[in-house]
Design a protein around this motif. Structure first.
Motif, short mmCIF file in Angstrom:
data_model
loop_
_atom_site.label_atom_id
_atom_site.label_comp_id
_atom_site.label_asym_id
_atom_site.label_seq_id
_atom_site.Cartn_x
_atom_site.Cartn_y
_atom_site.Cartn_z
N ALA A 116 -9.49 -55.99 -6.91
CA ALA A 116 -10.70 -56.25 -6.13
C ALA A 116 -11.33 -57.56 -6.60
O ALA A 116 -12.54 -57.69 -6.74
N GLY A 117 -10.46 -58.53 -6.85
CA GLY A 117 -10.92 -59.85 -7.24
C GLY A 117 -11.28 -60.70 -6.05
O GLY A 117 -11.60 -60.20 -4.98
N SER A 118 -11.18 -62.01 -6.22
CA SER A 118 -11.68 -62.92 -5.18
C SER A 118 -10.90 -62.82 -3.88
O SER A 118 -11.47 -62.96 -2.80
N THR A 119 -9.59 -62.56 -3.95
CA THR A 119 -8.79 -62.48 -2.72
C THR A 119 -8.75 -61.06 -2.18
O THR A 119 -9.10 -60.81 -1.02
N GLY A 120 -8.33 -60.10 -2.99
CA GLY A 120 -8.26 -58.72 -2.53
C GLY A 120 -9.63 -58.18 -2.14
O GLY A 120 -9.77 -57.47 -1.13
N GLY A 121 -10.63 -58.52 -2.91
CA GLY A 121 -11.98 -58.07 -2.60
C GLY A 121 -12.49 -58.66 -1.30
O GLY A 121 -13.18 -57.98 -0.53
N PHE A 122 -12.14 -59.91 -1.04
CA PHE A 122 -12.59 -60.57 0.20
C PHE A 122 -12.00 -59.88 1.43
O PHE A 122 -12.73 -59.44 2.32
N PHE A 123 -10.66 -59.78 1.47
CA PHE A 123 -10.04 -59.17 2.65
C PHE A 123 -10.36 -57.68 2.73
O PHE A 123 -10.56 -57.14 3.83
N GLY A 124 -10.44 -57.00 1.59
CA GLY A 124 -10.78 -55.59 1.60
C GLY A 124 -12.18 -55.32 2.12
O GLY A 124 -12.41 -54.37 2.88
N ALA A 125 -13.13 -56.15 1.72
CA ALA A 125 -14.50 -56.00 2.20
C ALA A 125 -14.58 -56.21 3.71
O ALA A 125 -15.29 -55.48 4.42
N LYS A 126 -13.85 -57.19 4.20
CA LYS A 126 -13.81 -57.44 5.65
C LYS A 126 -13.25 -56.24 6.38
O LYS A 126 -13.79 -55.79 7.41
N LEU A 127 -12.14 -55.69 5.87
CA LEU A 127 -11.52 -54.53 6.51
C LEU A 127 -12.44 -53.32 6.47
O LEU A 127 -12.58 -52.58 7.46
N ALA A 128 -13.07 -53.10 5.33
CA ALA A 128 -13.97 -51.95 5.21
C ALA A 128 -15.16 -52.08 6.15
O ALA A 128 -15.57 -51.10 6.80
N LYS A 129 -15.72 -53.27 6.25
CA LYS A 129 -16.85 -53.49 7.16
C LYS A 129 -16.44 -53.23 8.60
O LYS A 129 -17.26 -52.77 9.42
N ALA A 130 -15.15 -53.50 8.92
CA ALA A 130 -14.65 -53.28 10.28
C ALA A 130 -14.28 -51.82 10.53
O ALA A 130 -13.76 -51.49 11.60
N GLY A 131 -14.51 -50.97 9.55
CA GLY A 131 -14.29 -49.54 9.74
C GLY A 131 -12.93 -49.03 9.34
O GLY A 131 -12.59 -47.86 9.61
N ARG A 132 -12.12 -49.86 8.67
CA ARG A 132 -10.81 -49.40 8.22
C ARG A 132 -10.94 -48.56 6.96
O ARG A 132 -11.92 -48.66 6.23
N ASP A 133 -9.93 -47.73 6.71
CA ASP A 133 -9.90 -46.86 5.53
C ASP A 133 -9.32 -47.67 4.37
O ASP A 133 -8.10 -47.84 4.26
N VAL A 134 -10.19 -48.15 3.50
CA VAL A 134 -9.81 -49.08 2.42
C VAL A 134 -10.16 -48.47 1.06
O VAL A 134 -11.27 -48.02 0.84
N THR A 135 -9.18 -48.47 0.17
CA THR A 135 -9.39 -48.06 -1.22
C THR A 135 -8.91 -49.18 -2.13
O THR A 135 -7.87 -49.80 -1.87
N PHE A 136 -9.66 -49.45 -3.17
CA PHE A 136 -9.29 -50.49 -4.15
C PHE A 136 -8.79 -49.85 -5.43
O PHE A 136 -9.42 -48.94 -5.97
N LEU A 137 -7.64 -50.32 -5.89
CA LEU A 137 -7.11 -49.93 -7.20
C LEU A 137 -7.58 -50.95 -8.22
O LEU A 137 -7.26 -52.15 -8.11
N VAL A 138 -8.36 -50.51 -9.20
CA VAL A 138 -8.98 -51.43 -10.14
C VAL A 138 -8.81 -50.95 -11.57
O VAL A 138 -8.53 -49.77 -11.82
N ARG A 139 -8.99 -51.87 -12.49
CA ARG A 139 -8.99 -51.56 -13.92
C ARG A 139 -10.38 -51.10 -14.34
O ARG A 139 -11.36 -51.35 -13.64
N PRO A 140 -10.50 -50.45 -15.50
CA PRO A 140 -11.78 -49.85 -15.91
C PRO A 140 -12.97 -50.81 -15.89
O PRO A 140 -14.07 -50.42 -15.48
N HIS A 141 -12.79 -52.06 -16.36
CA HIS A 141 -13.92 -52.98 -16.42
C HIS A 141 -14.46 -53.28 -15.01
O HIS A 141 -15.67 -53.23 -14.78
N ARG A 142 -13.55 -53.59 -14.09
CA ARG A 142 -13.97 -53.88 -12.72
C ARG A 142 -14.52 -52.63 -12.04
O ARG A 142 -15.46 -52.70 -11.25
N LEU A 143 -13.95 -51.47 -12.38
CA LEU A 143 -14.44 -50.21 -11.84
C LEU A 143 -15.91 -50.00 -12.19
O LEU A 143 -16.74 -49.69 -11.33
N ALA A 144 -16.24 -50.19 -13.47
CA ALA A 144 -17.62 -49.99 -13.90
C ALA A 144 -18.57 -50.95 -13.19
O ALA A 144 -19.67 -50.58 -12.77
#
Length: 306
Positions: free
Chosen positions: A8-36
């Protein structure tokens, strides 16, 4: 359809946020630091097209409970091997893997791990970065993503992926030349990254000084020679436009590798430059300018490690 975005960094987070806002079913796989960080603050994108603020669906590797329809891999290339282990439980017999990584080595590693039949070619063009608060900041307005079968054929799974990706706030398209698209992207990344990183400036900065344009052209010549020998023939329109962009007076353009270097972060030196030199070596090609660039980047990496 359900998509798992690995990172969920600069690239994955960008496209994922766009998809989620458009109503798609989006889940992010993240490491503990980014999760928190994301659990506390949410996922925020600052963009000329409009800011996005979402409460993302998040999982860690241990929390994945079964296969996803699409797995979009959006980590830095140096983090790929651990990411492949983390996402393994999300890949089933019908999962389609879309990699948004630089270079070409990642295609071989993903195919070795999960099989080539689960893999689509993919290339994206977007300039984003994480600020000190973990927010994603888009520079410029371009946000393109293309995908397709590596053999150039049409397929039902490409059509299904496109149905999922289209009309989500970025420019999504299918491509029957995705292999060439990926090699062309590597050409630009390797050449621009070499010019920016060795000279410590933008394209405009470099070509404005004595010898700068000649240096830029020497880099372009070496990269193109290697790519066409080990990868794919590049089209004349692409070559003409690439040379124009990489020697454009006044251009503020910089590569993501240079921006990471300036920020004191880890860089993809091995994947963007080192792997290209290794492939050149298999063909007996000399690339003295790229070799100098690579040595320079390795010194930076060793200092960063200390």
């Amino acid at each position: 359809m359900r998509i798992l975005i690995v990172g969920a960094g600069s690239t994955g987070g960008f496209f994922g946020a766009k998809l989620a806002k458009a109503g798609r079913d989006v889940t992010f796989l993240v490491r503990p630091h980014r999760l928190a960080q994301l659990e506390q603050d949410g996922l925020h994108v600052k963009s000329p097209a409009g800011d996005i603020d979402i409460e993302p669906q998040l999982v860690t590797a241990a929390q994945i409970q079964g296969p996803f329809d699409i797995v979009l891999v959006a980590v830095k290339a140096y983090a790929l091997e651990s990411a492949l282990e983390d996402m393994a439980a999300a890949v089933g017999p019908d999962t389609v893997i879309l990699p948004l990584l630089n270079g070409m080595r990642h295609m071989e590693l993903i195919a070795e791990k999960f099989g080539k039949d689960r893999l689509l070619g993919c290339a994206c063009k977007v300039a984003t970065s994480l600020d000190e608060s973990g927010r994603i900041v888009q520079q410029g307005t371009f946000n393109d993503i293309a995908y397709g079968e590596l053999d150039g054929t049409d397929s039902d799974r490409v059509a299904h992926v496109h149905e999922f990706m289209r009309d989500a706030g970025f420019d999504a398209k299918t491509s029957n030349t995705i292999s060439r698209d990926m090699w062309e992207k590597w050409t630009l990344l390797a050449a621009m990254g070499s010019i920016n990183c060795l000279m410590r400036g933008s394209i405009g900065d470099v070509v404005s000084v004595k010898g700068g344009r000649e240096f830029a052209n020497a880099v372009i010549d070496e990269v193109v020679t290697i790519i066409q020998a080990v990868g794919h023939q590049l089209s004349e329109p692409f070559l003409t436009e690439a040379r124009r962009l990489l020697t454009l007076e006044g251009s503020p353009q910089t590569s993501s590798m240079y921006r990471d270097l300036v920020a004191g972060r880890a860089i993809e030196a091995d994947q963007i430059i080192g792997d290209l030199l290794a492939r050149a070596n298999t063909k007996g090609l000399d690339a003295p300018v790229l070799a100098l660039v690579y040595s320079n980047l390795l010194v930076y990496q060793s200092q960063l490690g200390n």
